[in-house]
Design a protein around this motif. Structure first.
Motif, PDB file in Angstrom:
ATOM      1  N   ALA A 200      -6.023  19.903  33.779  1.00 28.79           N
ATOM      2  CA  ALA A 200      -5.114  20.996  33.431  1.00 28.79           C
ATOM      3  C   ALA A 200      -5.778  22.024  32.536  1.00 28.79           C
ATOM      4  CB  ALA A 200      -3.864  20.437  32.751  1.00 28.79           C
ATOM      5  N   THR A 287       0.945  20.032  40.954  1.00 27.45           N
ATOM      6  CA  THR A 287       0.536  21.323  40.385  1.00 27.45           C
ATOM      7  C   THR A 287      -0.963  21.348  40.132  1.00 27.45           C
ATOM      8  OG1 THR A 287       2.704  21.519  39.325  1.00 27.45           O
ATOM      9  CG2 THR A 287       0.941  22.960  38.519  1.00 27.45           C
ATOM     10  N   GLU A 290      -2.845  21.899  43.359  1.00 30.69           N
ATOM     11  CA  GLU A 290      -2.699  23.242  43.931  1.00 30.69           C
ATOM     12  C   GLU A 290      -3.407  24.307  43.114  1.00 30.69           C
ATOM     13  OE1 GLU A 290       1.467  23.752  44.077  1.00 30.69           O
ATOM     14  OE2 GLU A 290       1.796  22.316  45.726  1.00 30.69           O
ATOM     15  N   SER A 291      -3.785  23.990  41.878  1.00 30.68           N
ATOM     16  CA  SER A 291      -4.426  24.983  41.002  1.00 30.68           C
ATOM     17  C   SER A 291      -5.880  25.165  41.361  1.00 30.68           C
ATOM     18  CB  SER A 291      -4.293  24.542  39.553  1.00 30.68           C
ATOM     19  OG  SER A 291      -4.926  23.309  39.336  1.00 30.68           O
TER      20      SER A 291
END
Length: 291
Positions: A200, A287, A290-291
């Motif tokens: 992240a 997420t 997909e980043s």
């Protein structure tokens, strides 16, 4: 089915839904066949990921698995020669290589497990696009291969030091396995949490490497906890790796009394980081992919 055939009272076995129909008034029921199929599919996926990891990590380098053994052997040889020139005897026992191996190998197990777990999603990102592959499969595959590799290396190194070099050791196998298991479990927890944080927030990977670089020095590889000053002991006690290495050395040296060891501390840190990492990955893994 012909027009005159009686209607089936139950759908064919292969077409049954794993859950009872919503609104039927009955509690949901999982199909045992469906659960077994999913478990078998997950096992095949993990096996395939392990084989891919082996080919990627070791298959492309000359010597393959030989480097996994030569690396710790070379490091222990340098430590032993360097410190033997300065000190007359190791802090415990009669063998410099055995003393440093009891600290270096569990530390490297933790470090390698944590690093491999932390990069699981980025390493297997192309495969995680398939519905059959989950982030748990990637974590489990990297963990199993790393632990099995390090256990094989530890067995070979300790066998060589004790048998070939004649190092004296009072072996307590359950305690030795406990020490390595604690190191592996701690690596799972820290690595799983870092898997989310590094994926992240890419800057966290470099920050973590800088922040943990002193761990190699302050984890008790080159010294014993008892030999440190009192003020240093009060600080280093909160380093879980000090306890991991203490347990491991307790399994090799019968006369070594590590009263400072707290298995509860290691299990607590490992459990909290593991639960936090799994929760964050479960909620945000789509997420992240997909980043």
């Amino acid at each position: 089915m012909t027009r005159d055939s009686p209607p089936l009272s139950h759908p064919p076995r292969g077409l049954r839904s794993p859950l009872r129909k919503a609104g039927s008034g009955l509690p949901p029921r999982l199909d045992p066949d469906g659960l077994r199929a999913r478990r078998f599919r997950s096992l095949r996926t993990i096996t395939a990921l392990i084989l891919r990891e082996m080919a990627t990590t070791y298959g492309r380098s000359p010597g393959g698995y030989l480097w996994a053994i030569l690396e710790p052997v070379a490091a222990l040889a340098m430590f032993s020669i360097g410190f033997a020139l300065v000190f007359n005897a190791p802090p415990i026992g009669n063998s410099f290589p055995l003393f440093y191996a009891t600290g270096f190998l569990p530390f490297m197990l933790f470090n390698d497990v944590a690093n491999k777990m932390a990069t699981s999603i980025n390493f297997s990102r192309p495969l995680l696009a398939y519905p059959a592959v989950t982030f748990l499969d990637a974590l489990i595959a990297r963990f199993l291969l790393t632990v099995l590799t390090h256990m094989m290396v530890a067995y070979i190194v300790f066998f060589g030091i004790i048998i070939i070099f004649g190092a004296r050791a009072d072996l307590d196998l359950p305690v030795i396995l406990l020490g390595f298991s604690l190191g592996a479990f701690l690596g799972i927890g820290v690595g799983t949490l870092n898997c989310y944080l590094m994926t992240a927030f890419p800057v966290w990977e470099r920050s973590w490497q800088i922040a943990t670089r002193p761990m190699f020095i302050i984890s008790g590889i080159f010294f014993t906890y008892d030999s440190m000053p009192r003020f240093a002991q009060e600080i280093l006690w909160y380093n879980p790796l000090v306890h991991v290495i203490g347990v491991t050395r307790d399994g090799f040296y019968g006369a070594y009394r590590a009263d400072y060891i707290s298995v509860t501390l290691v299990l607590g840190v490992a459990s909290l980081t593991l639960l936090a990492g799994l929760l964050l990955l479960w909620r945000h893994h789509r997420t992240l992919l997909e980043s």
